[in-house]
Design a protein around this motif. Structure first.
Motif, PDB file in Angstrom:
ATOM      1  N   ARG A  83       0.784  -1.252   0.044  1.00 27.69           N
ATOM      2  CA  ARG A  83       0.226  -0.019  -0.053  1.00 27.69           C
ATOM      3  C   ARG A  83       0.929   1.338  -0.152  1.00 27.69           C
ATOM      4  O   ARG A  83       0.391   2.244  -0.456  1.00 27.69           O
ATOM      5  CB  ARG A  83      -0.946  -0.183   1.443  1.00 27.69           C
ATOM      6  CG  ARG A  83      -1.897  -1.187   1.538  1.00 27.69           C
ATOM      7  CD  ARG A  83      -3.006  -0.468   1.302  1.00 27.69           C
ATOM      8  NE  ARG A  83      -4.102  -1.790   1.443  1.00 27.69           N
ATOM      9  CZ  ARG A  83      -5.170  -1.826   0.382  1.00 27.69           C
ATOM     10  NH1 ARG A  83      -5.441  -0.852  -0.310  1.00 27.69           N
ATOM     11  NH2 ARG A  83      -6.208  -2.615   0.428  1.00 27.69           N
ATOM     12  N   TYR A  87       0.418   3.549  -2.925  1.00 25.69           N
ATOM     13  CA  TYR A  87      -0.499   4.824  -2.645  1.00 25.69           C
ATOM     14  C   TYR A  87       0.545   6.220  -3.048  1.00 25.69           C
ATOM     15  O   TYR A  87       0.138   7.012  -3.542  1.00 25.69           O
ATOM     16  CB  TYR A  87      -1.213   4.797  -1.229  1.00 25.69           C
ATOM     17  CG  TYR A  87      -2.041   6.164  -1.260  1.00 25.69           C
ATOM     18  CD1 TYR A  87      -3.109   6.143  -1.556  1.00 25.69           C
ATOM     19  CD2 TYR A  87      -1.289   7.284  -0.659  1.00 25.69           C
ATOM     20  CE1 TYR A  87      -4.093   7.111  -1.086  1.00 25.69           C
ATOM     21  CE2 TYR A  87      -2.280   8.445  -0.281  1.00 25.69           C
ATOM     22  CZ  TYR A  87      -3.142   8.136  -0.637  1.00 25.69           C
ATOM     23  OH  TYR A  87      -4.265   9.329  -0.249  1.00 25.69           O
ATOM     24  N   ALA A 116     -11.678   2.837  -7.959  1.00 26.46           N
ATOM     25  CA  ALA A 116     -11.857   3.503  -6.469  1.00 26.46           C
ATOM     26  C   ALA A 116     -12.501   4.755  -6.933  1.00 26.46           C
ATOM     27  O   ALA A 116     -13.228   5.354  -6.063  1.00 26.46           O
ATOM     28  CB  ALA A 116     -10.496   3.961  -5.876  1.00 26.46           C
ATOM     29  N   ILE A 123     -15.079   1.066  -3.355  1.00 26.79           N
ATOM     30  CA  ILE A 123     -14.360   2.013  -2.173  1.00 26.79           C
ATOM     31  C   ILE A 123     -14.615   1.468  -0.696  1.00 26.79           C
ATOM     32  O   ILE A 123     -13.711   1.229   0.176  1.00 26.79           O
ATOM     33  CB  ILE A 123     -14.969   3.487  -2.286  1.00 26.79           C
ATOM     34  CG1 ILE A 123     -14.693   3.998  -3.485  1.00 26.79           C
ATOM     35  CG2 ILE A 123     -14.597   4.077  -0.918  1.00 26.79           C
ATOM     36  CD1 ILE A 123     -15.473   5.396  -3.804  1.00 26.79           C
ATOM     37  N   ASN A 126     -12.651  -1.558  -0.028  1.00 23.85           N
ATOM     38  CA  ASN A 126     -11.067  -1.154   0.069  1.00 23.85           C
ATOM     39  C   ASN A 126     -10.955  -0.588   1.433  1.00 23.85           C
ATOM     40  O   ASN A 126      -9.922  -0.954   2.002  1.00 23.85           O
ATOM     41  CB  ASN A 126     -10.641  -0.154  -1.130  1.00 23.85           C
ATOM     42  CG  ASN A 126      -9.128   0.029  -1.141  1.00 23.85           C
ATOM     43  OD1 ASN A 126      -8.750   1.054  -1.228  1.00 23.85           O
ATOM     44  ND2 ASN A 126      -8.679  -1.084  -1.545  1.00 23.85           N
ATOM     45  N   ASN A 127     -11.976   0.198   1.756  1.00 25.56           N
ATOM     46  CA  ASN A 127     -11.810   0.803   3.161  1.00 25.56           C
ATOM     47  C   ASN A 127     -11.813  -0.435   4.195  1.00 25.56           C
ATOM     48  O   ASN A 127     -11.229  -0.372   4.940  1.00 25.56           O
ATOM     49  CB  ASN A 127     -13.122   1.462   3.533  1.00 25.56           C
ATOM     50  CG  ASN A 127     -12.724   2.753   3.955  1.00 25.56           C
ATOM     51  OD1 ASN A 127     -12.857   2.952   5.102  1.00 25.56           O
ATOM     52  ND2 ASN A 127     -12.439   3.817   2.946  1.00 25.56           N
ATOM     53  N   LEU A 130      -8.401  -1.891   4.463  1.00 24.49           N
ATOM     54  CA  LEU A 130      -7.633  -0.823   5.041  1.00 24.49           C
ATOM     55  C   LEU A 130      -7.589  -1.007   6.557  1.00 24.49           C
ATOM     56  O   LEU A 130      -6.583  -1.304   7.184  1.00 24.49           O
ATOM     57  CB  LEU A 130      -7.679   0.459   4.518  1.00 24.49           C
ATOM     58  CG  LEU A 130      -7.312   0.736   3.239  1.00 24.49           C
ATOM     59  CD1 LEU A 130      -7.726   2.252   2.484  1.00 24.49           C
ATOM     60  CD2 LEU A 130      -5.703   1.007   3.010  1.00 24.49           C
TER      61      LEU A 130
ATOM     62  N   ILE B 123     -13.515  11.818   1.675  1.00 22.61           N
ATOM     63  CA  ILE B 123     -12.969  10.230   1.265  1.00 22.61           C
ATOM     64  C   ILE B 123     -11.557  10.244   1.041  1.00 22.61           C
ATOM     65  O   ILE B 123     -10.859   9.289   1.529  1.00 22.61           O
ATOM     66  CB  ILE B 123     -13.830   9.803   0.246  1.00 22.61           C
ATOM     67  CG1 ILE B 123     -15.408   9.615   0.719  1.00 22.61           C
ATOM     68  CG2 ILE B 123     -13.295   8.272  -0.179  1.00 22.61           C
ATOM     69  CD1 ILE B 123     -16.140   8.999  -0.385  1.00 22.61           C
ATOM     70  N   ASN B 126      -9.322  10.943   3.965  1.00 26.44           N
ATOM     71  CA  ASN B 126      -9.438   9.933   4.979  1.00 26.44           C
ATOM     72  C   ASN B 126      -8.431   8.975   4.418  1.00 26.44           C
ATOM     73  O   ASN B 126      -7.763   8.180   5.176  1.00 26.44           O
ATOM     74  CB  ASN B 126     -10.803   9.520   5.055  1.00 26.44           C
ATOM     75  CG  ASN B 126     -10.979   8.678   6.338  1.00 26.44           C
ATOM     76  OD1 ASN B 126     -11.480   7.389   6.355  1.00 26.44           O
ATOM     77  ND2 ASN B 126     -10.746   9.037   7.352  1.00 26.44           N
ATOM     78  N   ASN B 127      -8.595   8.616   3.309  1.00 26.78           N
ATOM     79  CA  ASN B 127      -7.706   7.518   2.485  1.00 26.78           C
ATOM     80  C   ASN B 127      -6.241   7.632   2.754  1.00 26.78           C
ATOM     81  O   ASN B 127      -5.529   6.890   2.776  1.00 26.78           O
ATOM     82  CB  ASN B 127      -8.125   7.510   1.086  1.00 26.78           C
ATOM     83  CG  ASN B 127      -8.190   6.298   0.521  1.00 26.78           C
ATOM     84  OD1 ASN B 127      -7.423   5.431   0.116  1.00 26.78           O
ATOM     85  ND2 ASN B 127      -9.424   5.484   0.737  1.00 26.78           N
ATOM     86  N   HIS B 131      -3.854   5.449   4.730  1.00 29.73           N
ATOM     87  CA  HIS B 131      -2.512   4.892   4.123  1.00 29.73           C
ATOM     88  C   HIS B 131      -0.819   5.447   4.701  1.00 29.73           C
ATOM     89  O   HIS B 131      -0.009   4.703   5.277  1.00 29.73           O
ATOM     90  CB  HIS B 131      -2.241   5.344   2.565  1.00 29.73           C
ATOM     91  CG  HIS B 131      -3.000   4.533   1.711  1.00 29.73           C
ATOM     92  ND1 HIS B 131      -4.407   4.708   1.528  1.00 29.73           N
ATOM     93  CD2 HIS B 131      -2.611   3.488   1.000  1.00 29.73           C
ATOM     94  CE1 HIS B 131      -4.801   3.877   0.552  1.00 29.73           C
ATOM     95  NE2 HIS B 131      -4.035   2.935   0.384  1.00 29.73           N
TER      96      HIS B 131
END
Lengths: 198, 198
Positions: A83, A87, A116, A123, A126-127, A130, B123, B126-127, B131
């Motif tokens: 990640r 990311y 995403a 989404i 994925n959340n 995470l 969103i 927050n992502n 990460h």
DNA sequence: CGCCGAGTTGAACTGAATCAAGAAACGTGG
DNA sequence: CCACGTTTCTTGATTCAGTTCAACTCGGCG
């Protein structure tokens, strides 16, 4: 309809509809890799996440002395991603390598980005991933801070009984943050205690 | 226009527009808490995330022997959340406590849920936070597995120079996963070496 | 058969914990 | 502003968990 675990993962776990699932599948390539194949090397930028259709992967860092430190395993049905690299678009500090002959779906990071943006359910899923990841990382930190090797090992075989059998002990030791020799002694100690209690 | 760090955080860091920022602010309560105040106790379900307007928080787990193990600090401008408890709606396994007199914005978890549904930028932010969190947790695991106390301490003062000054050594030791005595010796050793090299 | 990697065992060593006692720093109330 | 108790930090002596290095065993496989 194909019968991949990956399909099931996308429909049942991620709750995606059949259209989207098919679309994703058509954009991912499925590869068979032999034991010992590197899917990512430290210093590279990651291009894919990996879904393990069959087999087993490990993600690990290598320290100054050349020692491996395993961050996580990914057996069938698991998604393995860096990640961090993905990311932040940075060079990875980890290796990802197969430790059994495996079948892997390569999920391009751009595809993930697209999804995403496009799909709410994606989404949400994925959340979920995470947060689950964070939960397991936090647990490990607390354990490494406080619990002795034996306790960490007991927790491991409790949490991942299947892995305990499949993974060579050296790797479990690396995951636990101890040497193979120490793990061997921990196991002996446990076996001795168990024997005397019965 | 008010002049809170929190406002700045929402507009500049999270890239939210003024309307949304105002809306959020109006739904959050700002409290002044004294040093030693518990914002969350282990076993409770968390109801809020906390933005630190001023002061300093710690999040920690307590092991069987009653020892604290600090998972993270949150100084001014940081968001402190127990993502685990909040997302999975489970009893928390951590404590959150102020270690200085502090000003805290209480952000209700329902508000966050709402925002997460309504606003794209929220969103995305927050992502980003998730990460970044994962990145720091992974780094710590790798360090706890491989690096000796001295190296972990050096990394800490490098990464959080401000905290090094504000936080009692006992807490830094707890964060690093060693005893206060050991940290004291590590520091002495470093000081001695430094002196002899000049 | 012989090699090879994985696991075990032993002995010496070491980093860090523990227990205990002082010294320094700090805040609070008189 | 000093005196007090409290917390934090240091230092020493001892113990212990885990490492290191080296030798040996075992099972699989070419």
């Amino acid at each position: 309809m194909n019968n991949f675990r990956f399909t099931h993962f996308l429909t049942s776990n991620a709750h995606l509809d059949r259209d989207l699932t098919d679309q994703i599948l058509s954009h991912c390539s499925r590869k068979e890799v032999r034991k010992g194949t590197f899917l990512l090397r430290s210093g590279e930028k990651i291009q894919h996440s990996f879904f393990v259709e069959k087999g087993l992967l490990k993600q690990y860092a290598v320290d100054k002395k050349g020692k491996e430190h395993i961050l996580q395993f990914a057996p069938e049905n698991w998604l393995m991603a860096d990640r961090e690299s993905e990311y932040f678009d940075q060079a990875s500090s980890y290796f990802i390598e197969s430790i059994e002959d495996s079948e892997i779906f390569y999920i391009n990071k751009d595809l993930i980005l697209q999804l995403a943006k496009a799909d709410e359910r994606f989404i949400a899923f994925n959340n979920f991933l995470l947060h689950r990841h964070i939960r397991s990382l936090q647990k490990r930190i607390t354990q490494l801070q406080s619990a002795p090797a034996e306790e960490r090992y007991l927790d491991f075989i409790q949490t991942y009984p299947d892995l305990t059998l499949r993974v060579p002990q050296t790797h479990i030791a690396s995951y636990l943050g101890i040497t193979p020799e120490s793990l061997s002694r921990v196991r002996k100690e446990l076996a001795d205690r168990h024997r005397s209690h019965s």
